[in-house]
Structure formats: C-alpha cells, structure tokens
Design a protein around this motif. Structure first.
Motif, PDB file in Angstrom:
ATOM      1  N   ILE A  55       0.841  -1.210   0.000  1.00 18.61           N
ATOM      2  CA  ILE A  55       0.000   0.000   0.000  1.00 18.61           C
ATOM      3  C   ILE A  55       0.872   1.255   0.000  1.00 18.61           C
ATOM      4  N   VAL A  56       1.857   1.293   0.898  1.00 15.86           N
ATOM      5  CA  VAL A  56       2.742   2.461   0.986  1.00 15.86           C
ATOM      6  C   VAL A  56       3.534   2.622  -0.306  1.00 15.86           C
ATOM      7  N   PHE A  57       4.014   1.527  -0.861  1.00 14.07           N
ATOM      8  CA  PHE A  57       4.807   1.583  -2.088  1.00 14.07           C
ATOM      9  C   PHE A  57       3.972   2.106  -3.257  1.00 14.07           C
ATOM     10  N   ILE A  58       2.733   1.638  -3.375  1.00  7.94           N
ATOM     11  CA  ILE A  58       1.852   2.105  -4.453  1.00  7.94           C
ATOM     12  C   ILE A  58       1.527   3.588  -4.271  1.00  7.94           C
ATOM     13  N   LEU A  59       1.259   4.007  -3.032  1.00  2.37           N
ATOM     14  CA  LEU A  59       1.011   5.428  -2.768  1.00  2.37           C
ATOM     15  C   LEU A  59       2.224   6.276  -3.132  1.00  2.37           C
ATOM     16  N   PHE A  60       3.395   5.786  -2.771  1.00  2.00           N
ATOM     17  CA  PHE A  60       4.637   6.508  -3.080  1.00  2.00           C
ATOM     18  C   PHE A  60       4.807   6.652  -4.592  1.00  2.00           C
ATOM     19  N   LEU A  61       4.623   5.556  -5.330  1.00  2.00           N
ATOM     20  CA  LEU A  61       4.745   5.603  -6.790  1.00  2.00           C
ATOM     21  C   LEU A  61       3.695   6.520  -7.401  1.00  2.00           C
ATOM     22  N   SER A  62       2.466   6.459  -6.881  1.00  2.00           N
ATOM     23  CA  SER A  62       1.378   7.261  -7.451  1.00  2.00           C
ATOM     24  C   SER A  62       1.632   8.752  -7.256  1.00  2.00           C
ATOM     25  N   VAL A  63       1.979   9.137  -6.030  1.00  4.06           N
ATOM     26  CA  VAL A  63       2.178  10.559  -5.729  1.00  4.06           C
ATOM     27  C   VAL A  63       3.397  11.105  -6.470  1.00  4.06           C
ATOM     28  N   THR A  64       4.538  10.414  -6.362  1.00  7.57           N
ATOM     29  CA  THR A  64       5.752  10.899  -7.028  1.00  7.57           C
ATOM     30  C   THR A  64       5.586  10.869  -8.549  1.00  7.57           C
ATOM     31  N   GLY A  65       4.924   9.835  -9.071  1.00  6.91           N
ATOM     32  CA  GLY A  65       4.701   9.766 -10.519  1.00  6.91           C
ATOM     33  C   GLY A  65       3.803  10.880 -11.017  1.00  6.91           C
ATOM     34  N   PHE A  66       2.723  11.169 -10.270  1.00 11.45           N
ATOM     35  CA  PHE A  66       1.795  12.232 -10.670  1.00 11.45           C
ATOM     36  C   PHE A  66       2.481  13.600 -10.623  1.00 11.45           C
ATOM     37  N   LEU A  67       3.172  13.880  -9.512  1.00  8.90           N
ATOM     38  CA  LEU A  67       3.872  15.165  -9.397  1.00  8.90           C
ATOM     39  C   LEU A  67       4.974  15.280 -10.435  1.00  8.90           C
ATOM     40  N   GLY A  68       5.702  14.176 -10.649  1.00  7.79           N
ATOM     41  CA  GLY A  68       6.760  14.197 -11.655  1.00  7.79           C
ATOM     42  C   GLY A  68       6.217  14.456 -13.047  1.00  7.79           C
TER      43      GLY A  68
END
Length: 341
Positions: A55-68
């Motif tokens: 869950i944390v890993f997917i959230l991390f990828l989602s947030v950083t990917g979206f902002l990036g």
C-alpha cells in the motif's frame, strides 16, 4: 588484533563501495522514512506487513509519478517554447551589442589608449567566460542525455531496494543489534532514534524550504510577467538546494540581462524578488531547523552563522548537523564532557 583488522577491512570495502551504492542507500533511507507509516497501517488496520508495504509503495509511486508528470510536462513545454524563441533572443542581443559597440567607438575616441585596451581586455575576458559557460552547459546537457538510460536503471534499482528494505527492515534491525552487547545496543538505539528523527526533520525542513522558495519565486515571476515562470522557478529551487549556488545565481544574471535589454522595471523587480526570498529564508531557517531537527533556536542560529563563516553556504547545513551529532553522542554517553568552575 584480528578483530580490529576485520573491522578496518569492512570499513575499507564500505568506503570503496559507497559511491557505487547510492540507489541502494537511498532505497534504505526511504524505507526508514516510511517505516512509521507502515507500522501505523499494521497496528491501526491489523494488516500484514506485506500488504502494508505494498500500500505504501503504491502510494509513493502514485504521488511521485503524478507530481513528476505535472512538473516534467510543464517543464518540457516551457523548455521547447524557450528553444523556439532562442534565435530571436540571440538576434536581439546581437542588435544591442552592435548599438553598444557603436557607442563605444565614439566614446573610445576621447579616452587614452591604455585605458581603452584595459577595458577591451576585460570585455574579451567576459566574452570568453560566457562562451565557455555556454559550451560547458551544452556539453552538460549532452552528457545528461547520454546518461538517461543509466539513470533509469538506477531509479529502478532504487525502487526495488526501497520495496525490499521495507519488507525486511525489522529483521535487518534485529540482525544489526545482535552484533552489539546490551550496553552498546542501548547506546546504538538512542543514537539511531536521535539521528533518525534529525534526518527526517532535515528532509522535512528542506522540503518546506523548496516549496516556499518555489511559491515565492513563481508568484514574483508571475507578478513581473516573466516568461517561462515555471521553468525558472524549478531551476531556482534546484540551484537553491545546492550549497554553493543559491537563488542569486539565477535571478541576478537574469536581472542583468533585463538591464542590458532595456527592461529596467523587470530587472529591479528580479533583484527585489531575490532579496525577498533570501531574507525570508534566513529569517525562518533557525526556527524551522529547531522545530524539525530537535535543537534549540539559538543553537541552530549560532551553528548556521558559524558554519557559514567557516564553510560558506555549505556551513548553513553542516553547522546544525554537527550540533545534532554532538548532542546525540552526549546523550548516548559516548562523549562525557563536563566542565565546572
């Protein structure tokens, strides 16, 4: 004696491998930073560790990917726009240069030859410096483009390391502690918690400074109706993170360019913006560091000032770090310095 030789050998190997292990080290640090969130999910929702990590890993990828994606899309858009306008900017500079050269020829007729040669020599040196800087910038961009495949591999290694370390962080902690005696283990845990708190606090402080710098820079550039506001704001944030450069390395040259191109109002506005960002940063830095890193405001202020005097801008960061390490070693009982009159 044999034990110390083994320790020295391990340290030598670690120092040799350290520069080659940056993605793995960053993955470990990221796992440590997100460990409290993983534990919170485990304890609050009674989840297994694997599910919490996912869950944390997917959230991390989602947030950083979206902002990036948002940042890169806007950055590429403005970079392409700037590239398309670059010939017009160079042509404008060439016209201004011709005008100034004609004025200079009229002026130089009334000035002694030695003074003229000295001034012209300074201009030639400045011209060579600008050409060298432009050439170095072009080479740096080309080098960066060629390293993109390697960068993508390192990002992939970093993400895998982050995920795997998150899964086994508690086991790794137990294994590391098994090498210490009870007394040393207590000191190590105290130092670990202190430095972990300070490290996370430092990252929070840097994130806050970057967000604040971006907001101030972007707002100021919008008010001045400057083109490429997003691109310039991101560049300002990036160079502001670097210890040697700072916001002035972007805003001051741009202000000089505005003065040369008869945009005095914009040039003055850019200098005012530089002063505002600098003053705001210097005013809030001691308070932010003290709140997030666990040291008093006066200790933060003194350490930053002395660090700046000794090491320049790098000392603004290293000063509080030295105070934190000293305070941690003292609380752990490793440093037992006492002085009474």
């Amino acid at each position: 004696m044999k034990k110390y030789l083994v320790i020295l050998l391990v340290l030598f190997i670690a120092i040799y491998l350290l520069p080659k292990s940056i993605p793995i080290i960053l993955g470990l640090l990221t796992a440590i930073i997100f460990e409290p969130l993983i534990l919170h999910l485990q304890n609050r929702w009674k989840l297994k560790r694997l599910l919490s990590v996912i869950i944390v890993f997917i959230l991390f990828l989602s947030v950083t990917g979206f902002l990036g994606y948002l940042v890169l899309a806007r950055l590429i858009e403005q970079f392409l726009y700037f590239s398309s306008n670059l010939p017009f900017l160079l042509a404008k500079l060439n016209v201004l240069f011709t005008i100034y050269m004609n004025q200079w020829e009229v002026f130089s007729a009334t000035v002694p030859r030695d003074v003229i040669e000295s001034i012209e020599g300074s201009f030639h040196s400045l011209e060579d410096s600008i050409l060298n800087a432009t050439s170095n910038l072009t080479q740096s961009i080309l080098v960066f483009i060629t390293t993109i495949p390697q960068l993508l591999i390192e990002i992939l290694v970093y993400l895998i390391a982050f995920f795997l370390f998150s899964l086994d962080l508690r086991k790794l902690k137990i294994q590391v502690l098994s090498f210490f005696s009870d007394e040393t283990r207590d000191k190590f845990l105290l130092m670990y918690h202190q430095l972990n708190r300070a490290g996370i606090g430092f990252l929070k402080a840097q994130l806050l400074f970057s967000v604040l710098t971006f907001i101030l820079a972007y707002s100021g550039l919008l008010l001045l109706d400057v083109e490429y506001a997003v691109l310039l704001s991101i560049v300002i944030v990036f160079v502001d993170i670097l210890p040697v450069l700072g916001t002035g390395s972007v805003l001051v040259p741009y202000a000089i360019y505005c003065f040369i191109t008869n945009q005095q109002d914009t040039g003055i506005g850019l200098l005012i913006l530089f002063l505002v960002i600098t003053v705001v940063r210097r005013v809030i830095e001691p308070k932010v560091y003290s709140t997030n890193m666990g040291i008093s405001p006066i200790a933060s202020l003194i350490s930053m000032y002395l660090g700046f005097q000794v090491l320049g801008f790098l000392g603004l960061i290293l000063g509080p770090v030295v105070v934190i390490i000293y305070d941690t070693l003292k609380k752990a009982g490793i440093l037992k310095f006492q002085f009474k009159i």
